[in-house]
Write an enzyme that holds these catalytic residues in place. Structure first.
Site, PDB file in Angstrom:
ATOM      1  N   ASN A 108      18.065  28.027  58.575  1.00 23.09           N
ATOM      2  CA  ASN A 108      17.676  26.780  59.450  1.00 23.09           C
ATOM      3  C   ASN A 108      16.248  26.819  59.871  1.00 23.09           C
ATOM      4  O   ASN A 108      15.635  27.602  60.591  1.00 23.09           O
ATOM      5  CB  ASN A 108      18.417  27.033  60.889  1.00 23.09           C
ATOM      6  CG  ASN A 108      18.338  26.110  62.081  1.00 23.09           C
ATOM      7  OD1 ASN A 108      17.456  25.004  61.699  1.00 23.09           O
ATOM      8  ND2 ASN A 108      18.435  26.417  63.328  1.00 23.09           N
ATOM      9  N   LYS A 133      14.582  24.776  61.302  1.00 15.04           N
ATOM     10  CA  LYS A 133      13.925  24.118  62.617  1.00 15.04           C
ATOM     11  C   LYS A 133      12.923  23.268  62.138  1.00 15.04           C
ATOM     12  O   LYS A 133      12.974  22.630  61.232  1.00 15.04           O
ATOM     13  CB  LYS A 133      13.633  25.327  63.544  1.00 15.04           C
ATOM     14  CG  LYS A 133      14.768  26.372  63.903  1.00 15.04           C
ATOM     15  CD  LYS A 133      14.579  27.149  64.998  1.00 15.04           C
ATOM     16  CE  LYS A 133      15.782  27.954  64.926  1.00 15.04           C
ATOM     17  NZ  LYS A 133      15.762  29.087  66.144  1.00 15.04           N
ATOM     18  N   HIS A 140      23.711  23.747  68.087  1.00 19.51           N
ATOM     19  CA  HIS A 140      22.544  24.823  68.220  1.00 19.51           C
ATOM     20  C   HIS A 140      22.016  24.898  69.510  1.00 19.51           C
ATOM     21  O   HIS A 140      22.092  23.956  70.149  1.00 19.51           O
ATOM     22  CB  HIS A 140      21.419  24.494  67.287  1.00 19.51           C
ATOM     23  CG  HIS A 140      20.468  25.931  67.075  1.00 19.51           C
ATOM     24  ND1 HIS A 140      19.454  26.311  67.873  1.00 19.51           N
ATOM     25  CD2 HIS A 140      20.445  26.783  66.108  1.00 19.51           C
ATOM     26  CE1 HIS A 140      18.933  27.150  67.700  1.00 19.51           C
ATOM     27  NE2 HIS A 140      19.660  27.405  66.261  1.00 19.51           N
ATOM     28  N   GLU A 200      19.489  24.973  70.879  1.00 20.65           N
ATOM     29  CA  GLU A 200      18.087  24.533  71.137  1.00 20.65           C
ATOM     30  C   GLU A 200      18.612  23.220  71.220  1.00 20.65           C
ATOM     31  O   GLU A 200      17.896  22.544  72.360  1.00 20.65           O
ATOM     32  CB  GLU A 200      17.050  24.914  70.013  1.00 20.65           C
ATOM     33  CG  GLU A 200      16.630  26.026  69.908  1.00 20.65           C
ATOM     34  CD  GLU A 200      15.888  26.483  68.720  1.00 20.65           C
ATOM     35  OE1 GLU A 200      15.892  25.586  67.725  1.00 20.65           O
ATOM     36  OE2 GLU A 200      15.855  27.631  68.298  1.00 20.65           O
ATOM     37  N   GLU A 235      25.333  32.720  67.609  1.00 15.68           N
ATOM     38  CA  GLU A 235      24.040  32.909  68.058  1.00 15.68           C
ATOM     39  C   GLU A 235      23.884  33.278  69.470  1.00 15.68           C
ATOM     40  O   GLU A 235      23.748  32.280  70.179  1.00 15.68           O
ATOM     41  CB  GLU A 235      23.295  31.944  67.524  1.00 15.68           C
ATOM     42  CG  GLU A 235      23.471  31.436  66.184  1.00 15.68           C
ATOM     43  CD  GLU A 235      22.211  30.597  65.478  1.00 15.68           C
ATOM     44  OE1 GLU A 235      21.661  30.975  64.603  1.00 15.68           O
ATOM     45  OE2 GLU A 235      21.846  29.554  66.120  1.00 15.68           O
ATOM     46  N   GLY A 237      14.917  34.096  67.933  1.00 19.18           N
ATOM     47  CA  GLY A 237      13.522  33.896  67.879  1.00 19.18           C
ATOM     48  C   GLY A 237      12.867  34.842  68.767  1.00 19.18           C
ATOM     49  O   GLY A 237      11.345  34.705  69.043  1.00 19.18           O
ATOM     50  N   SER A 281      17.397  36.510  64.937  1.00 18.23           N
ATOM     51  CA  SER A 281      16.439  37.737  64.403  1.00 18.23           C
ATOM     52  C   SER A 281      17.181  38.270  63.407  1.00 18.23           C
ATOM     53  O   SER A 281      16.842  39.549  63.277  1.00 18.23           O
ATOM     54  CB  SER A 281      15.974  38.385  65.732  1.00 18.23           C
ATOM     55  OG  SER A 281      15.211  37.532  66.874  1.00 18.23           O
TER      56      SER A 281
END
Ligand code: 13P
Length: 252
Positions: free
Chosen positions: A9, A11, A96, A98, A168, A174, A213
């Site tokens: 991904n 992003k 996701h 985000e 996730e 991140g 991560s």
């Protein structure tokens, strides 16, 4: 036996120049990929550029999001499933964290998108996961169950043979803080068991990726867990050597 699946991904990262370098690296190493499905998910605007540069059938294309409307219409700024199909896209990441946190996507909207993706022949990568606060207050399983239930209610459990789940944990994305293999395995087992209560054979087939991560030095240990079937990779997917090392760890 489930075939492991690793997706990158990207992003909102990349430029024509950086993507050219990244694709050269991926192309050079792709022929060594065995017993693992691999996809890259670039920003939508670079989809065609990546498709042009990609010269291996071993790497598929995925998108990072799509509209709830399947084909076209007055939806300024959106990209439809039909448009993704038109560019040879096979996967689409949906829900996701985000998208959930920064763009307010609800469980119900995400479920509707999953249903549209399936109808349009795309494979959704459905992301689920808890925040640190939720984990610390002991509601991890409740949160993930609700995220899954919204989709199950709309598509039915049988559709999960065509859906990839990505667990996730939001606190691991991140941050450099990976869930330990045991922590991740516990949630993956919970997800598979939840599906198994509805349909055991679907649960045995469903691919559940871990994301958060994942790096070359922790991938093998995560992927060795019984219910972890590959990964959804953020930062490390921007480096060809790192991403390919993670793909190799999944195939081992
Ligand atoms: P990182 O690998 O950068 O933690 O990102 C994980 C992720 O969000 C993939 O979708």
């Amino acid at each position: 036996m489930r075939k492991p699946f690793v997706a990158g991904n990207w992003k909102m990262h990349g430029s024509k120049a950086s993507i050219e370098g990244l694709m050269a690296g991926l192309n050079a190493q792709a022929s060594a990929l065995k017993n693992v499905d691999v996809a890259v998910c670039p920003p939508a605007i670079y989809m065609d550029y990546v498709k042009t540069l990609l010269n291996s059938p071993k790497i598929a294309l995925g998108a990072q999001n799509m509209a709830q409307e399947a084909t076209q219409g007055a939806f300024t700024g959106e990209t439809s499933a039909a448009m993704l199909q038109d560019f040879g896209c096979r996967y689409v990441i949906l829900g996701h964290s985000e998208r959930r946190a920064l763009f307010g996507e609800t469980d119900e909207e995400i479920a509707a998108k999953v249903s549209v993706a399936l109808q349009m022949g795309l494979t959704p990568i459905l992301c689920v996961g808890e925040t640190l606060e939720q984990r610390e207050s002991g509601v991890t399983e409740k949160v993930i169950a609700a995220q899954l239930d919204a989709v199950i209610a709309l598509t039915g459990v049988d559709a999960f043979t065509q859906i990839v789940i990505a667990y996730e944990p939001v606190w691991a994305i991140g941050t450099g803080k990976t869930a330990s293999p045991a922590q991740a395995q516990a949630v993956h087992a919970f997800i598979r068991d939840k599906l198994a209560r509805l349909n055991r054979s679907v649960a045995e087939k469903v691919i559940i990726q871990y994301g958060g991560s994942v790096k070359p030095d922790n991938a093998a240990e995560l992927f060795a867990q019984a219910d972890i079937d590959g990964g959804l990779i953020g930062g490390a997917s921007l480096n060809a050597d790192d991403f390919m090392a993670i793909c190799q760890a999944a195939s081992a």
